[in-house]
Scaffold this active site. Structure first.
Site, PDB file in Angstrom:
ATOM      1  N   ASN A   1     -27.921  23.105 -69.610  1.00 28.01           N
ATOM      2  CA  ASN A   1     -27.463  21.664 -69.899  1.00 28.01           C
ATOM      3  C   ASN A   1     -28.108  20.150 -68.764  1.00 28.01           C
ATOM      4  OD1 ASN A   1     -27.973  19.576 -71.623  1.00 28.01           O
ATOM      5  ND2 ASN A   1     -25.833  20.042 -72.166  1.00 28.01           N
ATOM      6  N   TRP A   2     -28.478  20.024 -68.520  1.00 31.15           N
ATOM      7  CA  TRP A   2     -28.573  18.988 -66.953  1.00 31.15           C
ATOM      8  C   TRP A   2     -28.594  17.739 -67.796  1.00 31.15           C
ATOM      9  CZ3 TRP A   2     -33.702  21.314 -64.799  1.00 31.15           C
ATOM     10  CH2 TRP A   2     -33.466  22.172 -64.269  1.00 31.15           C
ATOM     11  N   LYS A   3     -28.065  17.388 -68.726  1.00 33.67           N
ATOM     12  CA  LYS A   3     -27.484  16.120 -69.673  1.00 33.67           C
ATOM     13  C   LYS A   3     -28.591  15.921 -68.753  1.00 33.67           C
ATOM     14  CE  LYS A   3     -23.314  18.548 -69.939  1.00 33.67           C
ATOM     15  NZ  LYS A   3     -21.507  18.964 -70.544  1.00 33.67           N
TER      16      LYS A   3
ATOM     17  N   HIS B   1     -24.680  18.854 -79.801  1.00 37.67           N
ATOM     18  CA  HIS B   1     -23.824  19.273 -78.528  1.00 37.67           C
ATOM     19  C   HIS B   1     -22.188  18.372 -78.441  1.00 37.67           C
ATOM     20  CE1 HIS B   1     -23.131  18.414 -74.083  1.00 37.67           C
ATOM     21  NE2 HIS B   1     -22.836  19.609 -74.141  1.00 37.67           N
TER      22      HIS B   1
ATOM     23  N   GLU C   1     -21.156  15.948 -76.817  1.00 35.73           N
ATOM     24  CA  GLU C   1     -21.264  14.703 -76.177  1.00 35.73           C
ATOM     25  C   GLU C   1     -21.554  13.340 -77.512  1.00 35.73           C
ATOM     26  OE1 GLU C   1     -22.820  15.852 -72.726  1.00 35.73           O
ATOM     27  OE2 GLU C   1     -21.027  16.874 -71.734  1.00 35.73           O
TER      28      GLU C   1
ATOM     29  N   GLU D   1     -18.865  25.407 -77.649  1.00 33.17           N
ATOM     30  CA  GLU D   1     -18.415  24.650 -76.876  1.00 33.17           C
ATOM     31  C   GLU D   1     -16.840  24.232 -77.232  1.00 33.17           C
ATOM     32  OE1 GLU D   1     -21.620  23.749 -73.734  1.00 33.17           O
ATOM     33  OE2 GLU D   1     -21.719  22.236 -75.178  1.00 33.17           O
TER      34      GLU D   1
ATOM     35  N   GLY E   1     -16.519  20.107 -69.308  1.00 35.62           N
ATOM     36  CA  GLY E   1     -16.543  19.110 -68.402  1.00 35.62           C
ATOM     37  C   GLY E   1     -15.384  18.739 -67.407  1.00 35.62           C
TER      38      GLY E   1
ATOM     39  N   SER F   1     -16.814  24.675 -69.135  1.00 36.03           N
ATOM     40  CA  SER F   1     -16.613  25.327 -67.917  1.00 36.03           C
ATOM     41  C   SER F   1     -16.759  26.810 -67.034  1.00 36.03           C
ATOM     42  CB  SER F   1     -14.925  24.605 -67.071  1.00 36.03           C
ATOM     43  OG  SER F   1     -14.855  23.060 -67.310  1.00 36.03           O
TER      44      SER F   1
ATOM     45  N   GLY G   1     -23.008  23.015 -67.813  1.00 35.33           N
ATOM     46  CA  GLY G   1     -23.512  21.609 -67.065  1.00 35.33           C
ATOM     47  C   GLY G   1     -23.550  21.650 -65.962  1.00 35.33           C
ATOM     48  N   GLY G   2     -22.622  21.341 -65.922  1.00 35.48           N
ATOM     49  CA  GLY G   2     -21.797  20.933 -63.826  1.00 35.48           C
ATOM     50  C   GLY G   2     -22.636  22.153 -62.972  1.00 35.48           C
TER      51      GLY G   2
HETATM   52  P1  13P Z   1     -19.511  21.764 -68.009  1.00 35.15           P
HETATM   53  O1  13P Z   1     -20.250  23.080 -67.529  1.00 35.15           O
HETATM   54  O2  13P Z   1     -20.053  20.614 -67.279  1.00 35.15           O
HETATM   55  O3  13P Z   1     -18.233  22.026 -68.760  1.00 35.15           O
HETATM   56  O4  13P Z   1     -20.448  22.056 -69.660  1.00 35.15           O
HETATM   57  C1  13P Z   1     -20.715  22.408 -70.490  1.00 35.15           C
HETATM   58  C2  13P Z   1     -21.296  22.238 -71.413  1.00 35.15           C
HETATM   59  O5  13P Z   1     -21.505  20.920 -72.323  1.00 35.15           O
HETATM   60  C3  13P Z   1     -22.998  22.354 -71.193  1.00 35.15           C
HETATM   61  O6  13P Z   1     -23.784  21.691 -72.694  1.00 35.15           O
END
Ligand code: 13P
Length: 253
Positions: free
Chosen positions: A9-11, A96, A98, A168, A174, A212, A233-234
């Site tokens: 997920n590149w957000k 998600h 967010e 999640e 994050g 994470s 994500g990250g």
């Molecule tokens: P991180 O891997 O950056 O914690 O993000 C997780 C996420 O929200 C994937 O959708």
């Protein structure tokens, strides 16, 4: 043997040029194997570029990060499931954390989005997870069951088999603090039990962990057989880091 899902997920990172280059680098660094599916969730504007990059790879697919539930109309700034399909997406994230916590997306809206996705032929990946407060209050299972109920509770067994769930926990996203493999596995069991009670075949439901995930902890997490994959994500934002995660050996599968 079901495929392990590695979902990136590149957000709000990587426009078309950077997204295409990253997808190409990841694909160049991996051999297509039947027991692994690579999923890319780029920003909407980068969907066509990533779709083009994965063309011809049966082990890779592309998804939207969010959709609106209406098929079309006066919804400025929104993306329908049909438009995402037209851009080449075959998956979409729904709910998600967010979206829920920064944009006020409600449980009911996740249900509408899941239905819209399935109706258009997209596979939805419903994201669920508790906040730290809810966890401290001993409410985490109730929260996740409520999110499942609202998101996919109205679906029949056949439709449920097309749904993936990403657990999640909000406090793990994050933050650099991941759920322990045992904690993640316990919640995955809870999710699977919920699906089984609805008549969905246990093997048909993919449950991923996100929060994470890193090259350092991916092996320990994926050693839990309850985990069908990871949503990252990250650590999916560079080829170097993402390739290390994707290369995680999966014991016993
Ligand atoms: P991180 O891997 O950056 O914690 O993000 C997780 C996420 O929200 C994937 O959708």
């Amino acid at each position: 043997m079901s495929a392990v899902l590695f979902a990136a997920n590149w957000k709000m990172h990587h426009g078309p040029r950077a997204a295409r280059a990253l997808a190409q680098a990841v694909l160049a660094g991996t051999k297509p194997v039947a027991d692994r599916l690579l999923l890319f969730f780029p920003p909407a504007v980068s969907l066509p570029a990533v779709v083009e990059a994965v063309r011809g790879r049966t082990d890779a697919a592309v998804g939207a990060q969010n959709i609106h539930w209406e098929p079309k109309g006066a919804f400025t700034g929104e993306l329908s499931a049909l438009l995402a399909m037209e851009a080449g997406a075959t998956w979409t994230l729904v709910g998600h954390s967010e979206r829920r916590h920064k944009f006020g997306e409600t449980d009911d809206e996740t249900g509408l989005k899941v239905r819209a996705a399935l109706g258009a032929g997209l596979r939805p990946m419903l994201c669920v997870g508790e906040t730290l407060q809810q966890r401290t209050d001993g409410e985490k299972e109730n929260v996740v069951r409520r999110q499942l109920e609202a998101g996919v509770g109205a679906l029949g067994a056949e439709e449920l088999a097309r749904v993936a769930v990403a657990y999640e926990p909000v406090w793990a996203i994050g933050t650099g603090v991941n759920a322990t493999p045992a904690d993640a596995a316990a919640m995955h069991r809870t999710i699977r039990e919920w699906f089984a009670r609805r008549g969905a075949p246990a093997a048909g439901c993919s449950v991923l962990y996100g929060g994470s995930v890193s090259p350092e902890n991916a092996a320990a997490l994926l050693a839990e057989e309850e985990l069908d994959g990871v949503l990252v994500g990250g650590a999916s934002l560079t080829a170097e880091s993402w390739l290390r995660i994707v290369a995680t050996p999966r014991a016993g599968r």
